[in-house]
Design a protein around this motif. Structure first.
Motif, PDB file in Angstrom:
ATOM      1  N   UNK A 113       0.839  -1.200   0.000  1.00 38.01           N
ATOM      2  CA  UNK A 113       0.000   0.000   0.000  1.00 38.01           C
ATOM      3  C   UNK A 113       0.873   1.249   0.000  1.00 38.01           C
ATOM      4  N   UNK A 114       1.933   1.233   0.798  1.00 43.37           N
ATOM      5  CA  UNK A 114       2.864   2.368   0.847  1.00 43.37           C
ATOM      6  C   UNK A 114       3.482   2.596  -0.534  1.00 43.37           C
ATOM      7  N   UNK A 115       3.950   1.536  -1.160  1.00 47.14           N
ATOM      8  CA  UNK A 115       4.604   1.660  -2.471  1.00 47.14           C
ATOM      9  C   UNK A 115       3.634   2.174  -3.541  1.00 47.14           C
ATOM     10  N   UNK A 116       2.407   1.659  -3.535  1.00 46.17           N
ATOM     11  CA  UNK A 116       1.430   2.111  -4.525  1.00 46.17           C
ATOM     12  C   UNK A 116       1.046   3.568  -4.287  1.00 46.17           C
ATOM     13  N   UNK A 117       0.901   3.959  -3.039  1.00 46.98           N
ATOM     14  CA  UNK A 117       0.582   5.352  -2.723  1.00 46.98           C
ATOM     15  C   UNK A 117       1.705   6.284  -3.186  1.00 46.98           C
ATOM     16  N   UNK A 118       2.951   5.868  -3.017  1.00 43.71           N
ATOM     17  CA  UNK A 118       4.086   6.663  -3.495  1.00 43.71           C
ATOM     18  C   UNK A 118       4.063   6.761  -5.014  1.00 43.71           C
ATOM     19  N   UNK A 119       3.710   5.674  -5.674  1.00 46.25           N
ATOM     20  CA  UNK A 119       3.591   5.699  -7.139  1.00 46.25           C
ATOM     21  C   UNK A 119       2.532   6.713  -7.560  1.00 46.25           C
ATOM     22  N   UNK A 120       1.374   6.714  -6.894  1.00 47.68           N
ATOM     23  CA  UNK A 120       0.330   7.696  -7.211  1.00 47.68           C
ATOM     24  C   UNK A 120       0.844   9.118  -7.011  1.00 47.68           C
ATOM     25  N   UNK A 121       1.577   9.365  -5.926  1.00 44.41           N
ATOM     26  CA  UNK A 121       2.128  10.696  -5.680  1.00 44.41           C
ATOM     27  C   UNK A 121       3.087  11.089  -6.801  1.00 44.41           C
ATOM     28  N   UNK A 122       3.961  10.150  -7.185  1.00 47.72           N
ATOM     29  CA  UNK A 122       4.938  10.444  -8.236  1.00 47.72           C
ATOM     30  C   UNK A 122       4.254  10.751  -9.560  1.00 47.72           C
ATOM     31  N   UNK A 123       3.211  10.008  -9.873  1.00 51.46           N
ATOM     32  CA  UNK A 123       2.486  10.253 -11.122  1.00 51.46           C
ATOM     33  C   UNK A 123       1.940  11.675 -11.138  1.00 51.46           C
ATOM     34  N   UNK A 124       1.330  12.093 -10.045  1.00 51.97           N
ATOM     35  CA  UNK A 124       0.768  13.443  -9.983  1.00 51.97           C
ATOM     36  C   UNK A 124       1.843  14.526  -9.969  1.00 51.97           C
ATOM     37  N   UNK A 125       2.963  14.250  -9.310  1.00 55.26           N
ATOM     38  CA  UNK A 125       4.021  15.256  -9.218  1.00 55.26           C
ATOM     39  C   UNK A 125       4.858  15.361 -10.490  1.00 55.26           C
ATOM     40  N   UNK A 134      -1.598  13.257   0.641  1.00 51.18           N
ATOM     41  CA  UNK A 134      -1.091  11.965   1.113  1.00 51.18           C
ATOM     42  C   UNK A 134      -2.247  11.034   1.477  1.00 51.18           C
ATOM     43  N   UNK A 135      -3.235  11.556   2.185  1.00 47.25           N
ATOM     44  CA  UNK A 135      -4.388  10.748   2.573  1.00 47.25           C
ATOM     45  C   UNK A 135      -5.142  10.209   1.373  1.00 47.25           C
ATOM     46  N   UNK A 136      -5.292  11.038   0.343  1.00 45.14           N
ATOM     47  CA  UNK A 136      -5.973  10.606  -0.874  1.00 45.14           C
ATOM     48  C   UNK A 136      -5.204   9.473  -1.549  1.00 45.14           C
ATOM     49  N   UNK A 137      -3.890   9.626  -1.674  1.00 43.92           N
ATOM     50  CA  UNK A 137      -3.066   8.576  -2.290  1.00 43.92           C
ATOM     51  C   UNK A 137      -3.117   7.285  -1.477  1.00 43.92           C
ATOM     52  N   UNK A 138      -3.065   7.408  -0.139  1.00 39.95           N
ATOM     53  CA  UNK A 138      -3.110   6.221   0.711  1.00 39.95           C
ATOM     54  C   UNK A 138      -4.464   5.521   0.620  1.00 39.95           C
ATOM     55  N   UNK A 139      -5.546   6.295   0.650  1.00 41.76           N
ATOM     56  CA  UNK A 139      -6.876   5.690   0.566  1.00 41.76           C
ATOM     57  C   UNK A 139      -7.068   4.928  -0.743  1.00 41.76           C
ATOM     58  N   UNK A 140      -6.630   5.525  -1.852  1.00 43.78           N
ATOM     59  CA  UNK A 140      -6.744   4.839  -3.142  1.00 43.78           C
ATOM     60  C   UNK A 140      -5.921   3.555  -3.159  1.00 43.78           C
TER      61      UNK A 140
END
Length: 102
Positions: free
Chosen positions: A31-43, A79-85
């Motif tokens: 979950x942590x890794x996928x959330x970081x991937x989502x953050x990177x995609x947006x950034x 961060x919360x949005x990325x983690x929830x997804x």
């Protein structure tokens, strides 16, 4: 894509906050890794960055009088949005975090 220094600072702060948040809610490493991937995609994607950030989706007003110049990036919301997804993919039902808990 290359990350600029402002986004690099945002990313570092968000990853730190994400790790603490995921630890608090006992989320899996995936979950942590996928959330970081989502953050990177947006950034990293300029078009997504413009939509997500410049339109104010992840911003909160500092004060009513400050207007648009008073917008401040809300790391917790991002961060919360990325983690929830991410948690929807890897967490069992009993470990899902509800929005109200964040």
């Amino acid at each position: 894509h290359h990350i600029n220094s402002k986004n690099e600072t945002i990313r570092a702060n968000c990853v730190d906050k994400l790790i603490r948040m995921c630890s608090k809610f006992k989320q899996r490493q995936q979950t942590v890794h996928l959330a970081i991937l989502y953050m990177d995609i947006l950034l990293l994607d300029p078009k997504l960055f413009d939509v997500a950030f410049k339109d104010g989706h992840f911003f909160a007003k500092r004060s009513k009088a400050a207007g648009l110049s008073g917008l401040k990036f809300n790391e917790s919301l991002f961060v919360g949005t990325c983690m929830l997804l991410a948690s929807k993919f890897y967490e069992p039902d009993e470990n899902l975090v509800m929005i109200a808990e964040i």
